[in-house]
Design a protein around this motif. Sequence first.
Motif, short mmCIF file in Angstrom:
data_model
loop_
_atom_site.label_atom_id
_atom_site.label_comp_id
_atom_site.label_asym_id
_atom_site.label_seq_id
_atom_site.Cartn_x
_atom_site.Cartn_y
_atom_site.Cartn_z
N SER A 1 0.85 -1.18 0.00
CA SER A 1 0.00 0.00 0.00
C SER A 1 0.89 1.24 0.00
CB SER A 1 -0.95 -0.01 1.19
OG SER A 1 -0.24 -0.10 2.41
N PRO A 2 0.36 2.38 -0.40
CA PRO A 2 1.18 3.58 -0.50
C PRO A 2 1.90 3.91 0.81
CG PRO A 2 -0.90 3.94 -1.59
CD PRO A 2 -1.01 2.61 -0.89
N GLY A 3 3.18 4.19 0.70
CA GLY A 3 3.98 4.54 1.85
C GLY A 3 4.43 3.38 2.71
N MET A 4 4.08 2.15 2.32
CA MET A 4 4.42 0.98 3.11
C MET A 4 5.40 0.08 2.35
SD MET A 4 2.65 1.37 5.88
CE MET A 4 2.57 -0.25 6.66
N GLU A 5 6.15 -0.71 3.09
CA GLU A 5 7.05 -1.67 2.50
C GLU A 5 6.26 -2.85 1.93
OE1 GLU A 5 10.95 -2.53 4.46
OE2 GLU A 5 10.03 -4.49 4.74
N ARG A 6 6.76 -3.42 0.85
CA ARG A 6 6.11 -4.60 0.29
C ARG A 6 6.15 -5.75 1.29
NH1 ARG A 6 6.66 -5.89 -6.01
NH2 ARG A 6 5.91 -3.72 -5.88
N LEU B 1 -2.25 -19.56 -9.80
CA LEU B 1 -2.07 -19.41 -8.37
C LEU B 1 -3.26 -18.64 -7.82
CD1 LEU B 1 0.00 -19.55 -5.89
CD2 LEU B 1 0.60 -17.20 -6.57
N TRP B 2 -3.81 -19.12 -6.72
CA TRP B 2 -4.99 -18.51 -6.12
C TRP B 2 -4.69 -17.97 -4.73
CZ3 TRP B 2 -9.25 -18.10 -9.14
CH2 TRP B 2 -9.35 -18.98 -10.22
N LEU B 3 -5.44 -16.95 -4.34
CA LEU B 3 -5.43 -16.49 -2.96
C LEU B 3 -6.86 -16.26 -2.52
CD1 LEU B 3 -3.60 -15.68 -0.55
CD2 LEU B 3 -3.84 -13.31 -1.33
N GLN B 4 -7.34 -17.09 -1.60
CA GLN B 4 -8.66 -16.92 -1.01
C GLN B 4 -8.51 -16.07 0.24
OE1 GLN B 4 -11.84 -18.10 -2.01
NE2 GLN B 4 -12.48 -16.70 -0.39
N MET B 5 -9.20 -14.96 0.28
CA MET B 5 -9.10 -14.02 1.39
C MET B 5 -10.44 -13.95 2.10
SD MET B 5 -6.84 -10.99 -0.40
CE MET B 5 -7.93 -10.85 -1.82
N ASN B 6 -10.46 -14.28 3.37
CA ASN B 6 -11.67 -14.24 4.18
C ASN B 6 -11.49 -13.27 5.34
OD1 ASN B 6 -12.86 -16.30 2.60
ND2 ASN B 6 -11.89 -17.89 3.87
N SER B 7 -12.60 -12.89 5.94
CA SER B 7 -12.59 -11.99 7.09
C SER B 7 -11.71 -10.77 6.83
CB SER B 7 -12.10 -12.74 8.35
OG SER B 7 -12.94 -13.85 8.63
N LEU B 8 -11.93 -10.15 5.71
CA LEU B 8 -11.08 -9.05 5.29
C LEU B 8 -11.20 -7.84 6.22
CD1 LEU B 8 -11.56 -9.43 1.48
CD2 LEU B 8 -9.34 -9.39 2.65
N LYS B 9 -10.07 -7.20 6.40
CA LYS B 9 -9.96 -6.01 7.23
C LYS B 9 -9.50 -4.84 6.38
CE LYS B 9 -8.21 -8.89 11.01
NZ LYS B 9 -7.06 -9.09 11.92
N ALA B 10 -9.73 -3.64 6.88
CA ALA B 10 -9.29 -2.45 6.16
C ALA B 10 -7.79 -2.48 5.91
CB ALA B 10 -9.68 -1.19 6.93
N GLU B 11 -7.03 -3.03 6.85
CA GLU B 11 -5.59 -3.08 6.70
C GLU B 11 -5.12 -4.02 5.60
OE1 GLU B 11 -3.80 -5.92 10.04
OE2 GLU B 11 -5.42 -4.66 10.83
N ASP B 12 -6.03 -4.84 5.07
CA ASP B 12 -5.69 -5.71 3.95
C ASP B 12 -5.71 -4.97 2.62
OD1 ASP B 12 -5.44 -8.09 5.51
OD2 ASP B 12 -7.63 -8.25 5.56
N SER B 13 -6.18 -3.75 2.60
CA SER B 13 -6.22 -2.97 1.38
C SER B 13 -4.80 -2.75 0.86
CB SER B 13 -6.89 -1.62 1.61
OG SER B 13 -8.24 -1.77 1.98
N ALA B 14 -4.58 -3.10 -0.39
CA ALA B 14 -3.25 -2.99 -0.98
C ALA B 14 -3.31 -3.41 -2.43
CB ALA B 14 -2.25 -3.89 -0.24
N MET B 15 -2.23 -3.14 -3.14
CA MET B 15 -2.01 -3.76 -4.42
C MET B 15 -1.38 -5.13 -4.16
SD MET B 15 -2.34 -3.19 -7.74
CE MET B 15 -2.24 -1.42 -8.03
#
Length: 123
Positions: A40-45, A79-93
């Motif tokens: 996410s912007p301003g954060m490390e990968r 390759l798949w990524l199933q994401m559950n119980s998403l949180k605002a902090e999961d927002s990213a590219m």
Amino acid sequence: QVELAENGGDSVQPGGSLRISCTFSGDTASTKCLAWFRQSPGMEREGVATICRGSTHAYYGDSVVGRFTVSRDSADTTLWLQMNSLKAEDSAMYYCAANPRLYSLRPGDYHFWGQGTQVTVSS
């Protein structure tokens, strides 16, 4: 030689679920181990999850353990990524990546990268 293309990013509400994919091609040696990263912007990968061909094991970053599941299909094309119980902090590219030999959640260990897909979690 190796190409990766992410798809499936979307906007979702907190607590929701989303599945994103990475379609890959190239020689099998170069795609032995695959991983998801996010930034996410301003954060490390940040490393999210990794899995290697022929292994039943996968490894996850601490922030997603118990909520995300990584897998690769039997045809070894996606390759798949199933994401559950998403949180605002999961927002990213979210990016997928490949390396020829090891499990790793360090970006510097990966040789090939996709262009990313945006995941936004907000109410």
